[in-house]
Design an enzyme around this catalytic site. Structure first.
Site, PDB file in Angstrom:
ATOM      1  N   LYS A  11     101.219  52.746   5.063  1.00 34.61           N
ATOM      2  CA  LYS A  11     101.479  53.590   6.147  1.00 34.61           C
ATOM      3  C   LYS A  11     101.977  55.183   5.788  1.00 34.61           C
ATOM      4  O   LYS A  11     102.291  55.101   4.636  1.00 34.61           O
ATOM      5  CB  LYS A  11     102.401  53.126   7.511  1.00 34.61           C
ATOM      6  CG  LYS A  11     101.896  51.659   7.953  1.00 34.61           C
ATOM      7  CD  LYS A  11     102.830  51.329   9.061  1.00 34.61           C
ATOM      8  CE  LYS A  11     102.232  50.139   9.672  1.00 34.61           C
ATOM      9  NZ  LYS A  11     103.077  49.526  10.955  1.00 34.61           N
ATOM     10  N   TYR A  51      95.038  49.470  16.849  1.00 33.24           N
ATOM     11  CA  TYR A  51      96.049  48.610  17.359  1.00 33.24           C
ATOM     12  C   TYR A  51      96.105  48.341  18.978  1.00 33.24           C
ATOM     13  O   TYR A  51      96.915  48.596  19.812  1.00 33.24           O
ATOM     14  CB  TYR A  51      97.366  49.642  17.273  1.00 33.24           C
ATOM     15  CG  TYR A  51      98.059  49.479  15.935  1.00 33.24           C
ATOM     16  CD1 TYR A  51      98.572  48.050  15.458  1.00 33.24           C
ATOM     17  CD2 TYR A  51      98.276  50.611  15.247  1.00 33.24           C
ATOM     18  CE1 TYR A  51      99.235  48.235  14.277  1.00 33.24           C
ATOM     19  CE2 TYR A  51      98.849  50.398  14.132  1.00 33.24           C
ATOM     20  CZ  TYR A  51      99.418  49.043  13.617  1.00 33.24           C
ATOM     21  OH  TYR A  51     100.053  49.046  12.278  1.00 33.24           O
ATOM     22  N   PHE A  59     105.724  51.335  23.214  1.00 31.01           N
ATOM     23  CA  PHE A  59     105.585  52.114  21.783  1.00 31.01           C
ATOM     24  C   PHE A  59     104.257  52.498  21.510  1.00 31.01           C
ATOM     25  O   PHE A  59     104.059  53.100  20.380  1.00 31.01           O
ATOM     26  CB  PHE A  59     106.470  51.413  20.698  1.00 31.01           C
ATOM     27  CG  PHE A  59     105.882  49.992  20.677  1.00 31.01           C
ATOM     28  CD1 PHE A  59     104.630  49.825  19.621  1.00 31.01           C
ATOM     29  CD2 PHE A  59     106.561  48.974  21.192  1.00 31.01           C
ATOM     30  CE1 PHE A  59     104.068  48.405  19.322  1.00 31.01           C
ATOM     31  CE2 PHE A  59     105.694  47.701  20.895  1.00 31.01           C
ATOM     32  CZ  PHE A  59     104.643  47.576  19.971  1.00 31.01           C
ATOM     33  N   ARG A  87     102.317  38.887   4.179  1.00 28.65           N
ATOM     34  CA  ARG A  87     103.344  39.004   5.116  1.00 28.65           C
ATOM     35  C   ARG A  87     104.598  38.800   4.610  1.00 28.65           C
ATOM     36  O   ARG A  87     105.762  39.316   4.914  1.00 28.65           O
ATOM     37  CB  ARG A  87     103.169  38.036   6.399  1.00 28.65           C
ATOM     38  CG  ARG A  87     101.796  38.224   6.807  1.00 28.65           C
ATOM     39  CD  ARG A  87     101.743  39.278   8.121  1.00 28.65           C
ATOM     40  NE  ARG A  87     102.779  39.311   9.116  1.00 28.65           N
ATOM     41  CZ  ARG A  87     102.784  40.246  10.189  1.00 28.65           C
ATOM     42  NH1 ARG A  87     101.889  41.229  10.197  1.00 28.65           N
ATOM     43  NH2 ARG A  87     103.708  40.094  10.993  1.00 28.65           N
ATOM     44  N   THR A  93     109.134  42.723  10.705  1.00 28.66           N
ATOM     45  CA  THR A  93     108.498  44.216  11.397  1.00 28.66           C
ATOM     46  C   THR A  93     109.601  45.245  11.360  1.00 28.66           C
ATOM     47  O   THR A  93     109.264  46.263  10.990  1.00 28.66           O
ATOM     48  CB  THR A  93     108.146  43.762  12.912  1.00 28.66           C
ATOM     49  OG1 THR A  93     107.095  42.908  12.875  1.00 28.66           O
ATOM     50  CG2 THR A  93     107.594  45.110  13.341  1.00 28.66           C
ATOM     51  N   ARG A 104     109.182  46.135   3.274  1.00 31.63           N
ATOM     52  CA  ARG A 104     109.844  46.952   4.362  1.00 31.63           C
ATOM     53  C   ARG A 104     111.461  47.286   4.158  1.00 31.63           C
ATOM     54  O   ARG A 104     111.954  48.077   4.477  1.00 31.63           O
ATOM     55  CB  ARG A 104     109.497  46.264   5.757  1.00 31.63           C
ATOM     56  CG  ARG A 104     108.321  46.379   6.261  1.00 31.63           C
ATOM     57  CD  ARG A 104     107.823  45.828   7.224  1.00 31.63           C
ATOM     58  NE  ARG A 104     106.592  46.140   7.820  1.00 31.63           N
ATOM     59  CZ  ARG A 104     105.826  45.505   8.667  1.00 31.63           C
ATOM     60  NH1 ARG A 104     106.414  43.967   9.101  1.00 31.63           N
ATOM     61  NH2 ARG A 104     104.819  45.843   9.307  1.00 31.63           N
ATOM     62  N   ASN A 114     107.345  51.636   9.481  1.00 33.07           N
ATOM     63  CA  ASN A 114     108.012  50.372   8.513  1.00 33.07           C
ATOM     64  C   ASN A 114     106.841  50.314   7.519  1.00 33.07           C
ATOM     65  O   ASN A 114     106.782  49.070   6.972  1.00 33.07           O
ATOM     66  CB  ASN A 114     108.045  49.257   9.559  1.00 33.07           C
ATOM     67  CG  ASN A 114     106.749  48.640  10.224  1.00 33.07           C
ATOM     68  OD1 ASN A 114     105.671  49.578   9.847  1.00 33.07           O
ATOM     69  ND2 ASN A 114     106.665  48.046  10.862  1.00 33.07           N
ATOM     70  N   HIS A 117     101.307  47.728   6.887  1.00 32.37           N
ATOM     71  CA  HIS A 117     100.644  46.658   7.941  1.00 32.37           C
ATOM     72  C   HIS A 117     100.031  45.737   6.954  1.00 32.37           C
ATOM     73  O   HIS A 117      99.588  45.844   6.079  1.00 32.37           O
ATOM     74  CB  HIS A 117      99.544  47.465   8.625  1.00 32.37           C
ATOM     75  CG  HIS A 117      98.561  46.480   9.550  1.00 32.37           C
ATOM     76  ND1 HIS A 117      99.027  45.990  10.715  1.00 32.37           N
ATOM     77  CD2 HIS A 117      97.614  45.861   9.258  1.00 32.37           C
ATOM     78  CE1 HIS A 117      98.171  45.080  11.052  1.00 32.37           C
ATOM     79  NE2 HIS A 117      97.316  44.977  10.274  1.00 32.37           N
ATOM     80  N   GLU A 128      90.170  43.179  11.198  1.00 29.14           N
ATOM     81  CA  GLU A 128      90.560  44.256  10.479  1.00 29.14           C
ATOM     82  C   GLU A 128      89.896  44.954   9.431  1.00 29.14           C
ATOM     83  O   GLU A 128      89.680  46.104   9.104  1.00 29.14           O
ATOM     84  CB  GLU A 128      92.196  44.148  10.267  1.00 29.14           C
ATOM     85  CG  GLU A 128      92.832  43.900  11.567  1.00 29.14           C
ATOM     86  CD  GLU A 128      94.287  43.613  11.169  1.00 29.14           C
ATOM     87  OE1 GLU A 128      94.709  43.448  10.003  1.00 29.14           O
ATOM     88  OE2 GLU A 128      95.105  43.412  12.421  1.00 29.14           O
TER      89      GLU A 128
HETATM   90  P1  IDP Z   1     103.566  43.834  12.598  1.00 31.72           P
HETATM   91  O1  IDP Z   1     103.072  45.244  12.063  1.00 31.72           O
HETATM   92  O2  IDP Z   1     104.749  43.176  11.697  1.00 31.72           O
HETATM   93  O3  IDP Z   1     102.414  42.716  12.541  1.00 31.72           O
HETATM   94  P2  IDP Z   1     103.300  44.121  15.186  1.00 31.72           P
HETATM   95  O4  IDP Z   1     104.204  43.208  16.321  1.00 31.72           O
HETATM   96  O5  IDP Z   1     101.951  43.686  15.137  1.00 31.72           O
HETATM   97  O6  IDP Z   1     104.171  44.109  13.721  1.00 31.72           O
HETATM   98  O7  IDP Z   1     103.600  45.831  15.704  1.00 31.72           O
HETATM   99  C1  IDP Z   1     102.582  46.413  15.115  1.00 31.72           C
HETATM  100  C2  IDP Z   1     103.424  47.788  14.734  1.00 31.72           C
HETATM  101  O8  IDP Z   1     103.828  48.490  16.056  1.00 31.72           O
HETATM  102  C3  IDP Z   1     104.657  47.584  13.765  1.00 31.72           C
HETATM  103  O9  IDP Z   1     104.481  47.378  12.523  1.00 31.72           O
HETATM  104  C4  IDP Z   1     105.522  48.592  14.264  1.00 31.72           C
HETATM  105  O10 IDP Z   1     105.230  49.695  13.323  1.00 31.72           O
HETATM  106  C5  IDP Z   1     105.117  48.836  15.656  1.00 31.72           C
HETATM  107  N1  IDP Z   1     106.296  48.416  16.445  1.00 31.72           N
HETATM  108  C6  IDP Z   1     106.195  47.037  16.833  1.00 31.72           C
HETATM  109  N2  IDP Z   1     107.394  46.875  17.647  1.00 31.72           N
HETATM  110  C7  IDP Z   1     107.901  48.243  18.065  1.00 31.72           C
HETATM  111  C8  IDP Z   1     109.004  48.302  18.801  1.00 31.72           C
HETATM  112  O11 IDP Z   1     109.716  47.822  19.707  1.00 31.72           O
HETATM  113  N3  IDP Z   1     109.159  50.050  18.808  1.00 31.72           N
HETATM  114  C9  IDP Z   1     108.475  50.984  17.946  1.00 31.72           C
HETATM  115  N4  IDP Z   1     107.379  50.209  17.345  1.00 31.72           N
HETATM  116  C10 IDP Z   1     107.290  49.069  17.404  1.00 31.72           C
END
Ligand code: IDP
Length: 141
Positions: A11, A51, A59, A87, A93, A104, A114, A117, A128
């Site tokens: 990212k 997304y 968010f 993962r 996350t 991370r 973070n 992805h 994807e």
């Molecule tokens: P992942 O990337 O670990 O699979 P997901 O739940 O699919 O997590 O969320 C996608 C992305 O959305 C996350 O990597 C993060 O950058 C962002 N995200 C998820 N939850 C939040 C939140 O509560 N606040 C802000 N950003 C979030």
């Protein structure tokens, strides 16, 4: 467990930290092979489409803003159990909850920036990978 492919994105925050090489090195050391890679600057449509499942989340707008804030590196990783392995290498996350030694934990501070992805299931990996790469851009060894 069979050989799988997964989509990885380094990212904008990790690209800005000059951490592309260190992150890819972790994949390679874990026996994941990079079989496709490119650097892209996503626009709102491309990031929002990627997304789409988060469209209704509070968010979403910030997530798209972040993902378009600078270049990203998208890769297809291939290897045994690649989806779960990636993962595991990534960590939780929220970097504050990510296990020590994960990408991370080492390269990110906040949930919205973070570092990486990774696809979370075979179905999302397939979608994807096709979202970013044509079949002719994937180079298995
Ligand atoms: P992942 O990337 O670990 O699979 P997901 O739940 O699919 O997590 O969320 C996608 C992305 O959305 C996350 O990597 C993060 O950058 C962002 N995200 C998820 N939850 C939040 C939140 O509560 N606040 C802000 N950003 C979030």
């Amino acid at each position: 467990m069979a050989t799988q492919r997964t989509l990885s994105i380094i990212k904008p925050d990790a690209v800005a930290k000059n951490a592309i090489g260190e992150i890819i090195s972790r994949f390679e050391k874990a026996d994941l092979q990079v079989v496709a890679a490119k650097m892209l600057k996503l626009d709102d449509d491309k990031a929002g489409g990627f997304y789409a499942e988060h469209k209704e989340r509070p968010f979403f707008k910030d997530l798209v803003g972040f993902m378009t804030s600078g270049p990203v590196v998208v890769q297809v990783l291939e290897g045994e159990d690649a989806i779960a392995k990636n993962r595991e290498l990534m960590g939780a996350t929220n970097p504050k909850e990510a296990a020590p030694g994960t990408i991370r934990a080492d390269f990110a501070e906040t949930i919205d920036a973070n570092a990486v992805h990774g696809s979370d299931s075979p179905e999302s990996a397939e979608r994807e990978i096709a979202y970013f790469f044509g079949a002719d851009e994937i180079c298995p060894r």
